[in-house]
Design a protein around this motif. Sequence first.
Motif, mmCIF file in Angstrom:
data_model
loop_
_atom_site.group_PDB
_atom_site.id
_atom_site.type_symbol
_atom_site.label_atom_id
_atom_site.label_comp_id
_atom_site.label_asym_id
_atom_site.label_seq_id
_atom_site.Cartn_x
_atom_site.Cartn_y
_atom_site.Cartn_z
ATOM 1 N N GLY A 41 -0.820 11.439 -0.810
ATOM 2 C CA GLY A 41 -1.345 12.538 -0.008
ATOM 3 C C GLY A 41 -1.739 12.015 1.355
ATOM 4 O O GLY A 41 -0.919 11.477 2.079
ATOM 5 N N ARG A 42 -3.021 12.115 1.696
ATOM 6 C CA ARG A 42 -3.511 11.604 2.980
ATOM 7 C C ARG A 42 -4.184 10.247 2.843
ATOM 8 O O ARG A 42 -4.688 9.707 3.818
ATOM 9 C CB ARG A 42 -4.478 12.609 3.589
ATOM 10 N N LEU A 43 -4.217 9.702 1.637
ATOM 11 C CA LEU A 43 -4.895 8.431 1.388
ATOM 12 C C LEU A 43 -3.899 7.318 1.106
ATOM 13 O O LEU A 43 -2.781 7.563 0.670
ATOM 14 C CB LEU A 43 -5.843 8.561 0.189
ATOM 15 N N TRP A 44 -4.316 6.084 1.342
ATOM 16 C CA TRP A 44 -3.514 4.898 1.042
ATOM 17 C C TRP A 44 -4.203 4.145 -0.094
ATOM 18 O O TRP A 44 -5.427 4.029 -0.121
ATOM 19 C CB TRP A 44 -3.414 3.997 2.266
ATOM 20 N N VAL A 45 -3.412 3.618 -1.027
ATOM 21 C CA VAL A 45 -3.935 2.840 -2.155
ATOM 22 C C VAL A 45 -3.053 1.616 -2.369
ATOM 23 O O VAL A 45 -1.876 1.608 -2.005
ATOM 24 C CB VAL A 45 -4.002 3.670 -3.451
ATOM 25 N N PHE A 46 -3.628 0.561 -2.953
ATOM 26 C CA PHE A 46 -2.859 -0.620 -3.299
ATOM 27 C C PHE A 46 -2.051 -0.348 -4.557
ATOM 28 O O PHE A 46 -2.567 0.224 -5.512
ATOM 29 C CB PHE A 46 -3.776 -1.823 -3.556
ATOM 30 N N ILE A 99 0.870 -1.178 0.000
ATOM 31 C CA ILE A 99 0.000 0.000 0.000
ATOM 32 C C ILE A 99 0.908 1.230 0.000
ATOM 33 O O ILE A 99 1.954 1.245 0.634
ATOM 34 C CB ILE A 99 -0.996 0.018 1.174
ATOM 35 N N GLU A 100 0.503 2.234 -0.763
ATOM 36 C CA GLU A 100 1.272 3.473 -0.890
ATOM 37 C C GLU A 100 0.437 4.643 -0.429
ATOM 38 O O GLU A 100 -0.774 4.673 -0.637
ATOM 39 C CB GLU A 100 1.650 3.719 -2.351
ATOM 40 N N SER A 147 -2.610 -3.686 -7.765
ATOM 41 C CA SER A 147 -3.651 -4.632 -7.382
ATOM 42 C C SER A 147 -5.006 -4.045 -7.732
ATOM 43 O O SER A 147 -5.193 -2.827 -7.724
ATOM 44 C CB SER A 147 -3.584 -4.924 -5.881
ATOM 45 N N SER A 148 -5.938 -4.917 -8.030
ATOM 46 C CA SER A 148 -7.289 -4.456 -8.370
ATOM 47 C C SER A 148 -8.174 -4.321 -7.127
ATOM 48 O O SER A 148 -9.360 -4.076 -7.246
ATOM 49 C CB SER A 148 -7.937 -5.431 -9.350
ATOM 50 N N MET A 149 -7.581 -4.468 -5.939
ATOM 51 C CA MET A 149 -8.366 -4.353 -4.712
ATOM 52 C C MET A 149 -8.804 -2.900 -4.507
ATOM 53 O O MET A 149 -8.159 -1.974 -4.993
ATOM 54 C CB MET A 149 -7.556 -4.846 -3.524
ATOM 55 N N GLU A 150 -9.876 -2.727 -3.773
ATOM 56 C CA GLU A 150 -10.470 -1.404 -3.576
ATOM 57 C C GLU A 150 -9.536 -0.463 -2.819
ATOM 58 O O GLU A 150 -8.906 -0.857 -1.836
ATOM 59 C CB GLU A 150 -11.778 -1.524 -2.788
ATOM 60 N N HIS A 151 -9.502 0.774 -3.273
ATOM 61 C CA HIS A 151 -8.664 1.768 -2.613
ATOM 62 C C HIS A 151 -9.195 2.122 -1.227
ATOM 63 O O HIS A 151 -8.426 2.468 -0.341
ATOM 64 C CB HIS A 151 -8.532 3.027 -3.474
ATOM 65 N N ASP A 152 -10.502 2.029 -1.027
ATOM 66 C CA ASP A 152 -11.062 2.280 0.312
ATOM 67 C C ASP A 152 -10.559 1.244 1.312
ATOM 68 O O ASP A 152 -10.327 1.560 2.479
ATOM 69 C CB ASP A 152 -12.592 2.260 0.275
ATOM 70 N N PHE A 153 -10.379 0.007 0.858
ATOM 71 C CA PHE A 153 -9.854 -1.047 1.709
ATOM 72 C C PHE A 153 -8.398 -0.753 2.066
ATOM 73 O O PHE A 153 -7.998 -0.871 3.228
ATOM 74 C CB PHE A 153 -9.988 -2.394 0.993
ATOM 75 N N ALA A 154 -7.612 -0.334 1.092
ATOM 76 C CA ALA A 154 -6.215 0.037 1.356
ATOM 77 C C ALA A 154 -6.147 1.202 2.331
ATOM 78 O O ALA A 154 -5.300 1.228 3.230
ATOM 79 C CB ALA A 154 -5.502 0.407 0.057
ATOM 80 N N ASN A 155 -7.033 2.171 2.176
ATOM 81 C CA ASN A 155 -7.046 3.320 3.070
ATOM 82 C C ASN A 155 -7.404 2.911 4.490
ATOM 83 O O ASN A 155 -6.814 3.391 5.460
ATOM 84 C CB ASN A 155 -8.020 4.380 2.547
#
Length: 86
Positions: free
Chosen positions: A58-63, A54-55, A66-74
């Motif tokens: 800004g203030r959010l985390w994303v995978f 996960i990267e 991967s095709s997984m949801e960015h809300d899940f990574a956050n």
Amino acid sequence: MGTNRTEEILNNKGQLFRITYQQIDYYFRVLKPTKISASTNEIEILMDDETYTIEREGRLWVFRGSSMEHDFANAIGRLICLRYRL
């Protein structure tokens, strides 16, 4: 998540994290937790025998990659930040 899979994750070393996302429990471990600091922009996790990164954007985390949801990574990123007081 099956009992055998849960047992496998529990037997690995390192702190086990649990997160409930969309009413499903997920278990994961942070790989290389000693490298986590306030300036960390990338975290590797082990979840379901797969390694994910996960990267911070800004203030959010994303995978990454991967095709997984960015809300899940956050949600995972926020949980790790709370644990390590980032």
